[in-house]
Write a protein that holds these residues in place. Structure first.
Motif: not given
Length: 206
Positions: A63, A93-94, A97, A99, A156
């Motif tokens: 991440v 979001m990163k 990551e 989600t 992601y």
């Protein structure tokens, strides 16, 4: 005149052979055209060409601190009488990551109707790095009259996107779904209950 007959016969046979070759060639081209559709879809899935996202079974093991905003778009083609919307319009979001978000669909028709969703990502180059662990794309979905379902999407953005010079300054990705009409499946006995509001997981489990 007597000598012209064998010449005419040869010409006729030659014409028939040419016609047969043309028909065979045409049939072969049609067959190749139909075969090209799934092959092209497979090519897009593997390469991300045309903004096609990737389907994976594992999560990212890295991440990054870099963030990206993912926006969600929903569309229905003619013949799909549904209200189809993302539950949330965007998420920040990163990269790397995992989600989960969801889309919601409601059948506004007075009888069952069915659709199948396709998808794409913009910018198109980002499609090869947009990895979906769970989605409802390319799945036949049938809704009873007035029925509503939630359809989750788990995804992601691959950290490898950091190595793409053209995407270094990218701040936003848009994930877009479009439902196209299909013939609804024959109703099952369980559908006679007329329940609405079931989630996609409930439909699979029950």
């Amino acid at each position: 005149m007597a000598e012209a007959k064998p010449v005419d016969a040869r010409v006729e046979r030659s014409n028939r052979m040419v016609a047969a070759v043309c028909v065979a060639f045409f049939a072969g081209m049609v067959g190749m055209a139909y075969a090209a559709v799934p092959l092209y879809a497979m090519f897009c899935q593997i390469t991300g060409y045309g903004g096609t996202t990737q389907r994976v079974t594992q999560y990212s093991d890295r991440v990054l601190d870099r963030t990206v905003t993912v926006r969600f778009d929903a569309n229905v083609a003619g013949g799909v009488p549904w209200d189809f919307q993302p539950v949330q319009r965007d998420v920040t979001m990163k990269i790397g990551e995992t989600t989960q978000i969801a889309y919601k669909a409601t059948n506004l028709f007075d009888r069952p109707s069915a659709g199948r969703a396709t998808f794409n990502v913009t910018p198109e180059l980002a499609g090869a790095y947009f990895n979906k662990v769970e989605c409802f794309c390319f799945t036949d979905t049938t809704l009873n009259a007035g029925e509503t379902i939630d359809m989750p999407v788990v995804f992601y953005v691959d950290p490898a996107i950091e190595d793409v010079p053209e995407l270094k300054n990218m701040k936003t990705i848009t994930l877009s779904y479009t439902f196209f009409p299909i013939e609804p499946a024959a109703p099952k006995a369980a559908a006679a209950t007329g329940k609405t509001g079931k989630t996609a997981d409930e439909k699979i489990g029950g």
